[in-house]
Structures are given as structure tokens and as C-alpha cells.
Write an enzyme that holds these catalytic residues in place. Sequence first.
Site, mmCIF file in Angstrom:
data_model
loop_
_atom_site.group_PDB
_atom_site.id
_atom_site.type_symbol
_atom_site.label_atom_id
_atom_site.label_comp_id
_atom_site.label_asym_id
_atom_site.label_seq_id
_atom_site.Cartn_x
_atom_site.Cartn_y
_atom_site.Cartn_z
ATOM 1 N N ASP A 307 3.008 -31.050 16.026
ATOM 2 C CA ASP A 307 3.606 -32.188 15.339
ATOM 3 C C ASP A 307 4.995 -31.765 14.868
ATOM 4 O OD1 ASP A 307 3.921 -34.634 14.202
ATOM 5 O OD2 ASP A 307 2.599 -34.283 12.491
ATOM 6 N N ASP A 552 -1.011 -30.982 10.373
ATOM 7 C CA ASP A 552 -1.199 -30.826 8.927
ATOM 8 C C ASP A 552 -1.631 -32.121 8.253
ATOM 9 O OD1 ASP A 552 1.101 -32.282 9.162
ATOM 10 O OD2 ASP A 552 2.277 -31.085 7.746
ATOM 11 N N ASP A 556 -3.688 -36.066 12.679
ATOM 12 C CA ASP A 556 -3.838 -35.033 13.711
ATOM 13 C C ASP A 556 -5.294 -34.663 13.968
ATOM 14 O OD1 ASP A 556 -1.002 -34.670 13.958
ATOM 15 O OD2 ASP A 556 -1.052 -33.522 12.092
#
Length: 792
Positions: A307, A552, A556
Site C-alpha cells: 500500500d 496497515d 488491506d
Amino acid sequence: MTIFPEDKETETEIRGLCAAEVEERIRQGKDNRADVGTGLTTAEIIRSNTFTYFNFIFLVITILLCLVGSFRNLTFLPIIIANTLIGIIQEIRAKRTLEKMSILNAPHAIVVRDGSQKQVASEELVEDDVILLRAGDQICGDASVLFGEVMVNESLLTGESDEINKTQGDELLSGSFVVSGQCYARLTHVGMDSYISKLSLEAKSMERTEQSEMIRSINQLVKWVGIAIIPIGIVLFSQSYFFNGETIARSVTATVAAVIGMIPEGLYLLATIALALGTIRLATKKVLLHDMKSIETLSRVDVLCVDKTGTITEPGMQVSHILWRRQVMEENGAEDEKGLWDREALQGMLADYVYASTDNNATMDALRAALDKMPEAKAGRRRPSHIQAFSSANKYGSMTFSDGTYFLGAPEFIMKDSYDAIAEEIASYVQKGYRLLLFAKQEADGILPLGYVTLSNPIRANAKETFSYFKEQDVAIRVISGDNPQTVSEVAKRAGIEGAENHVDATTLDSKAKIRDAVERYTVFGRVTPKQKQLIVKALQEAGHTVAMTGDGVNDILAMKDADCSVAMASGSEACAQAAQVVLLDSDFAKMPEVVYEGRQVVNNVGRSASLFLVKNIFSLLMSVFSALFMITYPLEPSQISLISMFTIGIPGFLLALEPNRERIKGHFMRGVLVRALPAGLTDVLAVGALVICGQVFSLPPEDVATAATLLLCVVGFMILIKISKPMSGIKYAIVIGNIAGLIFAGIFCHQLFALSAMSKVCVLLMVVFAFAAESLLRYLSLLVEKIDCKF
């Protein structure tokens, strides 16, 4: 900011339990402690290392050798006992290290007690506690919503990825996580009574999760050897005693020697210890492994999905600009046809939205911090009649005030078909790599853009170095983000990610076929929904890649759950950290190469050492077949097998497994082991077989032949040890020379213990001839096996 409902009855409920009520529930056993961990207890570790199938075989062998009075052939016992104790000690040590690290990453909850909020460890909660749940929190017990509204994802429990809206009176399942919104909830079932505990107990009673390729391969080897040794042992004893006319003592010792040679007694232990030591070493670097097999998996990864926020960039976010549309239009030479409000009024509207928001993500924290510094933003503070929290699926949130509904989020998702009307205005900010939010209002004729907020994250200082390492290791990077693809592309370029200019808007990927095509063509994916992240990971896996996913946030989790290996930043959401296999406790992405290094050291060194163990197993198996076919008694004694194992396999194998090794992992584990071990095993059989036949031709005493065969096997053992140790280093030379010295010492001072006798000149000559022949034979067989391996 704490939000309490206005009606007094609900407010009384939200005061929570008092201290005395908490103590009473703890006494009743209604706390949130649950022993459903998948890790082994200390007692289970001791049992699993002691009461094994092969330890049972060794016990039977010990009894048989004692019955026939062959006590000197019990030399394997100290090794077996040492192996068992070492395995127990290392596993317990790894367990305690992980438990200490897990405390740092243990789940917490905000609980309301005596009318005030405080953070406690989730296991300290009790039944009827009132907890505050916000986006990113994992629900730690079954609960009922008292006040507020949240979107919940139950995919970790049900497999369904849809977000479910929960309002007052709705039930919340432990183990699910909050995607957006905020609510107060009363715990109804905790500890062993909760849904997640019952589910975990069911999972624990079923077969354990699939092991890594290395452990799975070793398990398969151990399984088939375990099946083979009993019938082979029966055949060898019968042939020796009934057909060759040997005594019971001689028949038992010969059979035991063959069986011991076939048992890979140290191989599984070696792999377990290597994984345990790898886990401990990573723990010292603040890397927590929820699953030891992830060390190996991550070392084999060829695609790493990351990400943008928190991985490429620092986890913190800051507001760079708050731009009102009139200002932007004037800068672009356009007229304000709508007569947009002045700056102060708009700032107040944005402040009303931000301060009323229940979102607790990094974006909203940055906005609150920026507005706190603006005196004009502190006026007003209107209360909305309805709040739709920000959702990763929608990419925006909304609030309804007395004068209408306002939106804050991704411009493309708010404006939809009208996005082109503002695309040119914001292009320059997007191209500079800013994350851009649109603040807009619902009008009768559509959405009216009011202003823009640009946010930035500083690139991690070590990002370029980290991504450069993965490029050198042929690990492809895929950046998967919910932000504008052009923005993400610019950030990825600055981080040094190869191919960052190849970006795609995931809103155009509306089918699995398009996603499958895109994963091989693009490096950067923007405007990705949580479900699309999951589909991208699956598409990469279907294309034959081993995929790791880092993240995080709650958006996700779905992708991390399906990836071959999942890595979480501890600074992110708690639910994300609990779902991951690897947690970077200091949230430093630069630790990723260290994890890869550790995995490579474990897999490469265990594979190399496993070749040594397998040489003995291949020799003993084939020599047993040779003995049965040619009607000869197995030529070695158990003590001689122990001597060979100690100095050419066991000690060097364990020492080599500790050596630093950063070589790239190639091919399948067991195939690589066999390619290295098979030539040496065949060389051993051919050389010893020829020596035995010559011994019969020249009528040499069996004791002389056994001694010559032992020394010949040691010579070949050191040949293969040197071969698999290349390139040689000072440490490797020390390992080889030290073991040769140990063998010579044992042969001179402990020759009776290891059944080594003085040999006749003919026997010595035969041994020397076959030793030289073995060197050439090993070299040519190695070339042959490698050629065959290349063809297949």
C-alpha cells in the site's frame, strides 16, 4: 472526542460497570481470557518431541540390542537423547520469546467504566462491559450495539467480504472488525463463550494449517521412511538368520544398523531448530511472526504488493493545502458562476463536518490537527442529523446538516459522471503526488464542489534502498492503493519503484478477466476497493506467483488473508496486525529484507544439511536392497553407522545450518536436496557393495570389511560435505577439518566402542583403491544427475 447520546436512559447505560461489578464478574469467570491459541503449550512441546514414532523405533532397537548383549552398539542413544533435549529447549525458548513479543502486539480495547473511558488489554474485559468501537478495531467479544452506527466486515469468520451496517440493537460477532463509523457496544459473550473462541476450538480440533514446502517435504520423507523400515527390517533379519545362518546377535545388530541408517533422526529436528532460531533472531529485530512457516514463504516471494500510505510513505499524514474552489477557479482564469461562499464560511462548514466525524483514520486526524490551528474553524460546531462514515469501498463519507448534505472524499467517486468538470482544476496537484479530497454539497441539480484538501506523506527515508534490494532480487512490486492512480504513481516514482509510470485506475477493472490482464501489465493500481485488492492478489497467484501483501489498515485485511504471506505494520489498525502472519512492531518497512534474509538462511541451510542426512538414508536403503538380492548380511554395525553420522552428517549439518546464507532460493526444496544427495548415496552403495564382494572373493574377515566400509563411507561423506559447502570460507574449512580431527580421534582412542578393527594389507589396499574410485564416481554421477534434472 467522546460522543454520548442525548437521552438520559441510554447515557446511564453508557456509564458502564463499576469496579465492584467488574471484580464480581472476574470471580464468576466471566472475563475475556480464552485459551484457544494454536501454539503448543510447554507440555505439548515436550510430548511432541519425546513420544515420536522414530523414538519408539529406537526404544525397540535398544531393547533388542540389550537382549542380545550388544551394548557397544547403543552409541546412538546419547545422540537421540541430545536431539530430543535440544529440540525441546529450542522450541520452548522460541515459544517464550514469541509470547513476550506478542504482549507488545496484544489487542486492546477502550472500555467505559464508572462513566469514564480507559484503554485495557482485551483479555481484561468482562461480560456486560461497554466498549467503544471505531474504524480499524477488531471486536474482541460478542456484543450488542448500544448507540452509534458502524460498518462491520465479518470475512474472517464467514468468508463473505460484504460490509454490514450495524445500528442500535444489532449483534456484533467477535473476530469481525469495524470498517467505518463509531459505536458503543455491550459485551454479551466473552472468553470461551464468544463466537471466535468456539470457532477457534473447532479449528484447533481439526488438522493444522498446511505446512511450508520445506516442512511438508520433510514430513513426506519421514512418513515413507517410517513405512519402509519395518518390512525391510523383517526381510533383513530373516535373510541373515534363516538363510545365511548367522547368530541371533549378529542378525539383530546387522538389521539394526540398516534400520538406523534409514532413519533421518536429525533432519526434522534440524528444520525445527532452524525455524525456531530464525524466529528468535527476527524477534530481536522487532519482527513478530504469528506463523513460523511465513519465514520460508516470504523468502520465496516473487511479487510484493504494498500500500502507499504507511509502507512507501511514513504512516503520519499532514494537510498541505485547504483550497476553496473560487480560489482554484480564479487561478485557472475561470469565473465563479455559482457565487460560492467566502473563505470563512466554507472553513466553518468544513470544520463542522470534520469535528462531527466519527472517523478516526489518519486522514481525519490530519484534518483535525490542521483545523485546530485555524481560529475561524472553531466556531459553529453544528451537529448533523445523519452521518455516513468514510468507507474504503465508497471512497467517501457524508453528513446531513440543517442546510443540506455534505460530502468529503475521493473526487471521482463523489462527482461520478461530472468528474470531468473539475479534473483540469486539480490536475496540477495530483501530478505533484498530493492526495486530494473533495469537499462538496448536494444541490438540486447535482453535486456542487466547494473546495479541496491536499494531503501529503513524506517518503520513508530508506524506501529507495529497500525497493532497490527487491529489484536486485527479481521481486516485482505492485502498489495497490485507494488513492488517485496518478498521485500514487508519482509517489512510487519518488520511492524508486521500477515501472511506477505504468498505472491504472481500478474503477475500469470491472471484471476478473481485466484484473488478470492488468496484474501483468501495470505496477501501480489506484482507486482500488478492498475487494479488488483481494482479487488482484488472487490473480497474481493464478499466474503462478508467490505473493506477499503488506498493509496497515482494515482495507488491506481481505487481500492479506488470501496472500501467501501477509505483513502488517503495528502502527496500523489492530485488526490488521492480528490478521497478519508477520508484524513489523516498529512499523519499519526497511526490515523486510531482513525477514527475506532470515528465510533464505533457514531454507538454504536446511536444504544443504538435509542433503547430508539423505546420503545416509539413500545408502542404507539401497544397501539393504543390495544385501537382500545378493543374500549377504548387512556389512555394518550400528555403532559404525553412529560414527559416520556424527562426524560427516550430524555435527557439520547443524553447524552449516547456522551459517549466514543470502542466496536466492531456487526450485523445489526436496528436488534440490535429492539432486545433491543422490550421487553421493549411489557412490556409497557402489563403493561399499564392490568392497563387500571383493571381501568375499579374497575371503577377508567380516570385521575387516566392516571397518574398511566405515572408513570408505567417511571418505565419501567428507567429499559430499566439501562439495555442498562451496564456496569454502574460513568457517567452513574449520568445520571440515574439525570433524576430520574428531573422526581420527574417535578411531584411535575409541576404536573398540565403534567396532573398528585392525585391517589386513589387502583390505587397506582395497579401501584406498575404492576411495580414489569413489571420487571420480561421485563427480560423474553428479554431472549425470544434474543433466537429468535440467531436462526435467
